[in-house]
Scaffold this motif. Structure first.
Motif, short mmCIF file in Angstrom:
data_model
loop_
_atom_site.label_atom_id
_atom_site.label_comp_id
_atom_site.label_asym_id
_atom_site.label_seq_id
_atom_site.Cartn_x
_atom_site.Cartn_y
_atom_site.Cartn_z
N VAL B 66 54.04 55.21 53.44
CA VAL B 66 54.68 55.38 52.13
C VAL B 66 54.39 54.18 51.25
CG1 VAL B 66 56.83 55.77 50.88
CG2 VAL B 66 56.64 56.57 53.23
N LEU B 67 54.57 52.98 51.81
CA LEU B 67 54.40 51.77 51.01
C LEU B 67 52.96 51.58 50.58
CD1 LEU B 67 56.96 49.48 52.77
CD2 LEU B 67 56.88 49.99 50.32
N LEU B 68 52.05 51.94 51.46
CA LEU B 68 50.64 51.83 51.10
C LEU B 68 50.34 52.73 49.90
CD1 LEU B 68 47.88 50.67 51.72
CD2 LEU B 68 47.53 52.49 53.38
N ASP B 69 50.82 53.98 49.96
CA ASP B 69 50.59 54.90 48.84
C ASP B 69 51.32 54.43 47.58
OD1 ASP B 69 48.82 56.54 50.04
OD2 ASP B 69 50.16 58.26 50.27
N ALA B 70 52.54 53.90 47.75
CA ALA B 70 53.29 53.40 46.59
C ALA B 70 52.53 52.26 45.92
CB ALA B 70 54.68 52.93 47.03
N PHE B 71 51.89 51.43 46.72
CA PHE B 71 51.13 50.31 46.18
C PHE B 71 49.86 50.76 45.49
CE2 PHE B 71 53.83 47.25 47.57
CZ PHE B 71 53.42 46.06 46.99
N LEU B 72 49.19 51.72 46.10
CA LEU B 72 47.98 52.24 45.48
C LEU B 72 48.34 52.85 44.14
CD1 LEU B 72 46.28 53.79 48.64
CD2 LEU B 72 45.43 51.86 47.28
N PHE B 143 46.27 46.96 54.53
CA PHE B 143 46.41 46.65 53.11
C PHE B 143 45.16 45.96 52.56
CE2 PHE B 143 50.77 47.79 53.84
CZ PHE B 143 51.13 48.38 52.65
N THR B 144 44.57 45.11 53.38
CA THR B 144 43.34 44.47 52.94
C THR B 144 42.26 45.53 52.70
OG1 THR B 144 43.82 42.37 54.03
CG2 THR B 144 41.51 42.88 53.63
N GLU B 145 42.18 46.48 53.62
CA GLU B 145 41.13 47.50 53.53
C GLU B 145 41.38 48.46 52.36
OE1 GLU B 145 40.83 49.85 57.08
OE2 GLU B 145 39.55 51.34 56.08
N ALA B 146 42.64 48.88 52.18
CA ALA B 146 42.93 49.91 51.17
C ALA B 146 43.15 49.33 49.77
CB ALA B 146 44.16 50.71 51.60
N LEU B 147 43.64 48.10 49.68
CA LEU B 147 44.01 47.56 48.37
C LEU B 147 43.15 46.38 47.94
CD1 LEU B 147 47.90 47.59 48.57
CD2 LEU B 147 46.55 48.52 46.68
N LEU B 148 43.05 45.37 48.80
CA LEU B 148 42.38 44.14 48.39
C LEU B 148 40.87 44.31 48.34
CD1 LEU B 148 42.48 41.11 47.73
CD2 LEU B 148 42.51 40.66 50.19
N GLN B 153 35.48 44.40 45.70
CA GLN B 153 34.17 45.05 45.53
C GLN B 153 33.83 45.28 44.05
OE1 GLN B 153 31.73 45.45 47.77
NE2 GLN B 153 33.09 44.38 49.19
N TYR B 154 34.83 45.45 43.19
CA TYR B 154 34.55 45.54 41.76
C TYR B 154 33.87 44.26 41.27
CZ TYR B 154 37.65 49.63 41.65
OH TYR B 154 38.23 50.85 41.88
N TYR B 155 34.43 43.12 41.74
CA TYR B 155 33.81 41.84 41.38
C TYR B 155 32.41 41.73 41.96
CZ TYR B 155 38.23 39.71 39.78
OH TYR B 155 39.37 39.39 39.09
N VAL B 156 32.28 42.15 43.22
CA VAL B 156 30.97 42.03 43.88
C VAL B 156 29.91 42.76 43.05
CG1 VAL B 156 29.61 42.82 45.87
CG2 VAL B 156 31.79 41.65 46.24
N ARG B 157 30.25 43.97 42.58
CA ARG B 157 29.25 44.73 41.81
C ARG B 157 28.91 44.05 40.49
NH1 ARG B 157 31.86 48.98 44.45
NH2 ARG B 157 33.36 49.44 42.81
N ARG B 158 29.91 43.44 39.85
CA ARG B 158 29.64 42.74 38.58
C ARG B 158 28.76 41.50 38.83
NH1 ARG B 158 27.86 41.37 34.93
NH2 ARG B 158 28.55 41.01 32.77
#
Lengths: 216, 216
Positions: B66-72, B143-148, B153-158
């Protein structure tokens, strides 16, 4: 009684005090590492250390105070161990060496930090305390002030010395320079994203020093 | 029933589901922020959201889920809010804009991160989850895998785009480059050492880009 350190006394009593103090610190660090901060109690520490609860209350006013001292002691011992195997020397208890080679000095101290963070005896309790400090602003402030900030100031002084020699841009805030070095290391440790290695420490020093170099 | 999302149904039922889902997320984030992760329970979330416990169990297998989805969801909404007031545009949901001016693009996104971390609605639950992830390796990894990691990776692509254009040294690991940018910001936030400001974000971009510049 509100003393916060074992009293000075006759040699035998003093040795007993030191043994109790060591047992209390070991118990406190082990418990916080195994059960977390919230579930660690003065009663639990006393039971595990084999001392009476009153012995702890005679020296420390609270759980947070015991753990803070236990951590300061752990950090001092880690530091002492690092110094014993240290080829550099260094002028103070935890001062960063100044051999004149800034990059080498910073690699040396960041590699030592990597070793410390990879050591389970240090990693467990440090995580427990960091986690509690993140959600408890008052405790976090005490640990930042007593533990983290003094460590950052060692870096600040080494950066200031480098600025005086012209190795680092004089317009850069030394405190921000320090965060550029330790922030990425800490990020990788705390989120366990990728391995903490000496090679990573070396890369950070290389990139940060390029960023901090004197500007044309 | 093991669905993890509200079922598609007739419009009225769908609206009710969406309302329940929103109430559950709000309750979960509020509770974890106020009471901490350990004391947050499915029962407590259900009571606060005004739904039955079975409604939660129908959609999520555990408190962590639940918390993972709430955070996403929270991150997606923060993102959406940033996009609405965003002059830049940007090509994907959370892609870092590429206006051709790397420094401006990075300042833009780091300043937005500063705003987010200074927002109590985001700060409270984020601290609670970060703290739990620090001491619970399994939850931390999720949380690292799903959120961080997706954010990094957005930064990595830039960074990779900038390397292709010759704005960043091609020999530097883009992932390490990202840590040089976000690590110090995160360090200051998590330990509350000094204020998180736009000026600090700008300084980090300036120093990091000097460190990452092409080498002669």
């Amino acid at each position: 009684m509100t003393e916060t350190r074992p009293p000075k006394a006759a040699p035998d009593a003093s040795r007993r005090s030191e043994r109790s103090r060591r047992a209390i610190f070991d118990a406190a660090l082990a418990l916080v590492s195994e059960a977390g901060y919230a579930k660690t109690t003065i009663e639990g520490i006393a039971a595990r250390a084999g001392v009476g609860k009153q012995t702890i209350y005679r020296w420390w006013p609270s759980k947070a105070a015991v753990l803070l001292d236990a951590f300061l002691d752990l950090a001092a011992r880690a530091n002492e161990a690092a110094r014993r195997k240290d080829a550099h020397g260094g002028e103070g208890a935890s001062e960063i060496p100044d051999t004149g080679d800034l990059a080498a000095d910073l690699r040396h101290v960041l590699r030592a930090t990597v070793d410390e963070l990879n050591d389970p005896a240090f990693d467990g309790p440090t995580r427990a305390l960091a986690a509690e400090g993140i959600v408890d602003p008052e405790l976090g402030a005490r640990f930042t002030e007593a533990l983290l900030e003094p460590q950052l100031q060692y870096y600040v002084r080494r950066i200031e010395a480098a600025q005086a020699k012209g190795d680092i841009d004089p317009g850069t805030d030394p405190r921000v320079a320090v965060e550029l070095l330790v922030g990425p290391l800490h990020h990788r440790w705390i989120h366990r994203t990728l391995p903490l290695t000496h090679a990573y420490a070396d890369t950070l020093v290389d990139l940060a020093l390029r960023g901090l170099a004197p500007r044309d």
